[in-house]
Design a protein around this motif. Sequence first.
Motif, PDB file in Angstrom:
ATOM      1  N   VAL A   1       0.849  -1.176   0.000  1.00  0.00           N
ATOM      2  CA  VAL A   1       0.000   0.000   0.000  1.00  0.00           C
ATOM      3  C   VAL A   1       0.892   1.235   0.000  1.00  0.00           C
ATOM      4  CG1 VAL A   1      -1.724   1.319   1.285  1.00  0.00           C
ATOM      5  CG2 VAL A   1      -1.795  -1.175   1.326  1.00  0.00           C
ATOM      6  N   VAL A   2       0.612   2.152  -0.888  1.00  0.00           N
ATOM      7  CA  VAL A   2       1.269   3.447  -0.851  1.00  0.00           C
ATOM      8  C   VAL A   2       0.402   4.349   0.008  1.00  0.00           C
ATOM      9  CG1 VAL A   2       1.951   5.460  -2.207  1.00  0.00           C
ATOM     10  CG2 VAL A   2       2.356   3.158  -3.106  1.00  0.00           C
ATOM     11  N   ALA A   3       0.974   4.855   1.100  1.00  0.00           N
ATOM     12  CA  ALA A   3       0.241   5.746   2.002  1.00  0.00           C
ATOM     13  C   ALA A   3       0.792   7.152   1.817  1.00  0.00           C
ATOM     14  CB  ALA A   3       0.397   5.283   3.451  1.00  0.00           C
ATOM     15  N   THR A   4       0.107   7.927   1.018  1.00  0.00           N
ATOM     16  CA  THR A   4       0.553   9.289   0.731  1.00  0.00           C
ATOM     17  C   THR A   4      -0.455  10.290   1.293  1.00  0.00           C
ATOM     18  OG1 THR A   4       1.470  10.715  -1.002  1.00  0.00           O
ATOM     19  CG2 THR A   4      -0.524   9.455  -1.558  1.00  0.00           C
ATOM     20  N   SER A   5      -0.116  11.534   1.188  1.00  0.00           N
ATOM     21  CA  SER A   5      -1.013  12.543   1.758  1.00  0.00           C
ATOM     22  C   SER A   5      -2.140  12.891   0.788  1.00  0.00           C
ATOM     23  CB  SER A   5      -0.239  13.805   2.135  1.00  0.00           C
ATOM     24  OG  SER A   5      -0.094  14.651   1.028  1.00  0.00           O
ATOM     25  N   SER A   6      -3.136  13.573   1.319  1.00  0.00           N
ATOM     26  CA  SER A   6      -4.267  14.008   0.500  1.00  0.00           C
ATOM     27  C   SER A   6      -3.989  15.330  -0.214  1.00  0.00           C
ATOM     28  CB  SER A   6      -5.524  14.126   1.367  1.00  0.00           C
ATOM     29  OG  SER A   6      -5.274  14.948   2.481  1.00  0.00           O
ATOM     30  N   ALA A   7      -2.760  15.857  -0.084  1.00  0.00           N
ATOM     31  CA  ALA A   7      -2.390  17.093  -0.779  1.00  0.00           C
ATOM     32  C   ALA A   7      -2.474  16.874  -2.293  1.00  0.00           C
ATOM     33  CB  ALA A   7      -0.986  17.527  -0.375  1.00  0.00           C
ATOM     34  N   SER A   8      -2.927  17.889  -2.998  1.00  0.00           N
ATOM     35  CA  SER A   8      -3.167  17.755  -4.441  1.00  0.00           C
ATOM     36  C   SER A   8      -1.919  17.383  -5.234  1.00  0.00           C
ATOM     37  CB  SER A   8      -3.784  19.038  -4.993  1.00  0.00           C
ATOM     38  OG  SER A   8      -2.908  20.139  -4.796  1.00  0.00           O
ATOM     39  N   GLU A   9      -0.733  17.783  -4.762  1.00  0.00           N
ATOM     40  CA  GLU A   9       0.478  17.423  -5.510  1.00  0.00           C
ATOM     41  C   GLU A   9       0.735  15.912  -5.515  1.00  0.00           C
ATOM     42  OE1 GLU A   9       2.183  18.874  -1.470  1.00  0.00           O
ATOM     43  OE2 GLU A   9       0.728  19.652  -2.879  1.00  0.00           O
ATOM     44  N   ASN A  10       0.029  15.174  -4.669  1.00  0.00           N
ATOM     45  CA  ASN A  10       0.177  13.722  -4.650  1.00  0.00           C
ATOM     46  C   ASN A  10      -0.886  13.004  -5.476  1.00  0.00           C
ATOM     47  OD1 ASN A  10       2.523  13.707  -3.061  1.00  0.00           O
ATOM     48  ND2 ASN A  10       1.311  14.018  -1.224  1.00  0.00           N
ATOM     49  N   ASP A  11      -1.710  13.762  -6.189  1.00  0.00           N
ATOM     50  CA  ASP A  11      -2.695  13.148  -7.083  1.00  0.00           C
ATOM     51  C   ASP A  11      -1.996  12.271  -8.117  1.00  0.00           C
ATOM     52  OD1 ASP A  11      -4.637  14.528  -5.695  1.00  0.00           O
ATOM     53  OD2 ASP A  11      -5.056  15.966  -7.316  1.00  0.00           O
ATOM     54  N   ILE A  12      -0.824  12.690  -8.553  1.00  0.00           N
ATOM     55  CA  ILE A  12      -0.073  11.918  -9.555  1.00  0.00           C
ATOM     56  C   ILE A  12       0.374  10.568  -8.994  1.00  0.00           C
ATOM     57  CG2 ILE A  12       2.180  12.965  -9.020  1.00  0.00           C
ATOM     58  CD1 ILE A  12       2.696  12.931 -12.090  1.00  0.00           C
ATOM     59  N   ILE A  13       0.652  10.517  -7.714  1.00  0.00           N
ATOM     60  CA  ILE A  13       1.026   9.243  -7.072  1.00  0.00           C
ATOM     61  C   ILE A  13      -0.177   8.308  -7.066  1.00  0.00           C
ATOM     62  CG2 ILE A  13       1.718   8.159  -4.889  1.00  0.00           C
ATOM     63  CD1 ILE A  13       3.410  10.720  -4.374  1.00  0.00           C
ATOM     64  N   GLU A  14      -1.328   8.847  -6.687  1.00  0.00           N
ATOM     65  CA  GLU A  14      -2.541   8.032  -6.683  1.00  0.00           C
ATOM     66  C   GLU A  14      -2.857   7.541  -8.094  1.00  0.00           C
ATOM     67  OE1 GLU A  14      -6.969   8.075  -4.781  1.00  0.00           O
ATOM     68  OE2 GLU A  14      -6.226   9.975  -5.595  1.00  0.00           O
ATOM     69  N   ALA A  15      -2.714   8.397  -9.087  1.00  0.00           N
ATOM     70  CA  ALA A  15      -2.977   8.005 -10.474  1.00  0.00           C
ATOM     71  C   ALA A  15      -2.041   6.883 -10.911  1.00  0.00           C
ATOM     72  CB  ALA A  15      -2.834   9.218 -11.396  1.00  0.00           C
ATOM     73  N   TRP A  16      -0.760   6.992 -10.548  1.00  0.00           N
ATOM     74  CA  TRP A  16       0.200   5.935 -10.884  1.00  0.00           C
ATOM     75  C   TRP A  16      -0.214   4.631 -10.222  1.00  0.00           C
ATOM     76  CZ3 TRP A  16       3.206   2.350  -8.562  1.00  0.00           C
ATOM     77  CH2 TRP A  16       4.184   1.732  -9.336  1.00  0.00           C
ATOM     78  N   CYS A  17      -0.590   4.691  -8.955  1.00  0.00           N
ATOM     79  CA  CYS A  17      -1.013   3.483  -8.235  1.00  0.00           C
ATOM     80  C   CYS A  17      -2.210   2.830  -8.915  1.00  0.00           C
ATOM     81  CB  CYS A  17      -1.343   3.819  -6.783  1.00  0.00           C
ATOM     82  SG  CYS A  17       0.094   4.209  -5.761  1.00  0.00           S
ATOM     83  N   LEU A  18      -3.208   3.637  -9.254  1.00  0.00           N
ATOM     84  CA  LEU A  18      -4.396   3.102  -9.924  1.00  0.00           C
ATOM     85  C   LEU A  18      -4.034   2.444 -11.242  1.00  0.00           C
ATOM     86  CD1 LEU A  18      -6.947   5.973  -9.200  1.00  0.00           C
ATOM     87  CD2 LEU A  18      -7.001   3.642  -8.273  1.00  0.00           C
ATOM     88  N   GLU A  19      -3.167   3.092 -12.000  1.00  0.00           N
ATOM     89  CA  GLU A  19      -2.750   2.567 -13.306  1.00  0.00           C
ATOM     90  C   GLU A  19      -1.993   1.252 -13.183  1.00  0.00           C
ATOM     91  OE1 GLU A  19       0.374   3.947 -16.760  1.00  0.00           O
ATOM     92  OE2 GLU A  19      -0.824   5.505 -15.791  1.00  0.00           O
ATOM     93  N   HIS A  20      -1.271   1.068 -12.070  1.00  0.00           N
ATOM     94  CA  HIS A  20      -0.430  -0.114 -11.892  1.00  0.00           C
ATOM     95  C   HIS A  20      -1.000  -1.135 -10.908  1.00  0.00           C
ATOM     96  CE1 HIS A  20       2.354   2.724 -13.775  1.00  0.00           C
ATOM     97  NE2 HIS A  20       2.923   1.648 -14.267  1.00  0.00           N
ATOM     98  N   GLY A  21      -2.244  -0.952 -10.506  1.00  0.00           N
ATOM     99  CA  GLY A  21      -2.892  -1.925  -9.633  1.00  0.00           C
ATOM    100  C   GLY A  21      -2.325  -1.967  -8.219  1.00  0.00           C
ATOM    101  N   VAL A  22      -1.837  -0.829  -7.743  1.00  0.00           N
ATOM    102  CA  VAL A  22      -1.266  -0.734  -6.406  1.00  0.00           C
ATOM    103  C   VAL A  22      -2.257   0.003  -5.508  1.00  0.00           C
ATOM    104  CG1 VAL A  22       0.643   0.254  -5.050  1.00  0.00           C
ATOM    105  CG2 VAL A  22       1.088  -0.714  -7.320  1.00  0.00           C
ATOM    106  N   SER A  23      -2.490  -0.534  -4.322  1.00  0.00           N
ATOM    107  CA  SER A  23      -3.393   0.134  -3.375  1.00  0.00           C
ATOM    108  C   SER A  23      -2.785   1.461  -2.942  1.00  0.00           C
ATOM    109  CB  SER A  23      -3.604  -0.740  -2.140  1.00  0.00           C
ATOM    110  OG  SER A  23      -4.252  -1.923  -2.479  1.00  0.00           O
ATOM    111  N   CYS A  24      -3.636   2.464  -2.828  1.00  0.00           N
ATOM    112  CA  CYS A  24      -3.188   3.786  -2.403  1.00  0.00           C
ATOM    113  C   CYS A  24      -4.123   4.303  -1.325  1.00  0.00           C
ATOM    114  CB  CYS A  24      -3.168   4.740  -3.589  1.00  0.00           C
ATOM    115  SG  CYS A  24      -2.539   6.394  -3.196  1.00  0.00           S
ATOM    116  N   PHE A  25      -3.541   4.758  -0.230  1.00  0.00           N
ATOM    117  CA  PHE A  25      -4.304   5.356   0.851  1.00  0.00           C
ATOM    118  C   PHE A  25      -3.883   6.804   0.958  1.00  0.00           C
ATOM    119  CE2 PHE A  25      -4.953   6.793   5.142  1.00  0.00           C
ATOM    120  CZ  PHE A  25      -6.231   6.345   5.432  1.00  0.00           C
TER     121      PHE A  25
END
Length: 179
Positions: A1-25
């Motif tokens: 699980v990638v546990a990143t912040s809810s700050a907008s600059e981390n939207d790209i991290i969440e997008a990468w996780c979704l694209e690669h089938g990785v859980s993101c919190f």
Amino acid sequence: VVATSSASENDIIEAWCLEHGVSCFRGNETDVLDRYFQCARSLGMSDIVRLTADNPFTDIEELERLIDLHQKQGFDYTHAFGQLPVGVGAEIFTFEALSRSHREGKLPHHREHVNEYFTDCPELFKIGQLDVPLAKISPELRLTVDTEEDWSRARALAAQAGENWLGTEEAISLCSSSA
């Protein structure tokens, strides 16, 4: 699980996780302890292995030994810091220990650094430290990425490794030969 912040600059991290089938919190930007707690609670975790993005050279062999030590000895908090190069180690804590830390760790550094309540109050936890092989002991070497100098070192090591896995002993040797 990638546990990143809810700050907008981390939207790209969440997008990468979704694209690669990785859980993101996504959680609190400044209260990292709360982010870890909420993530672990929401996923029903019993033990949490903590690896951070600024440490790209985690020693997988030592991580496997750390997990074994944690499980066999029943530690609340187990770590591989202090002997390995900075940025190579890892840590594990039980959900119960994380819950206590979350509940009782009120100082700013407890909230910013997930493990600091454990290290500030060792009498409250059963703590284990991994003994590492002599060839991997190099606590003065920085294999983390916190500064421009660290970034340059990491890039050089990655370039020398190419497609190959770079072990801790090899990284120590490469850094020693380029010093």
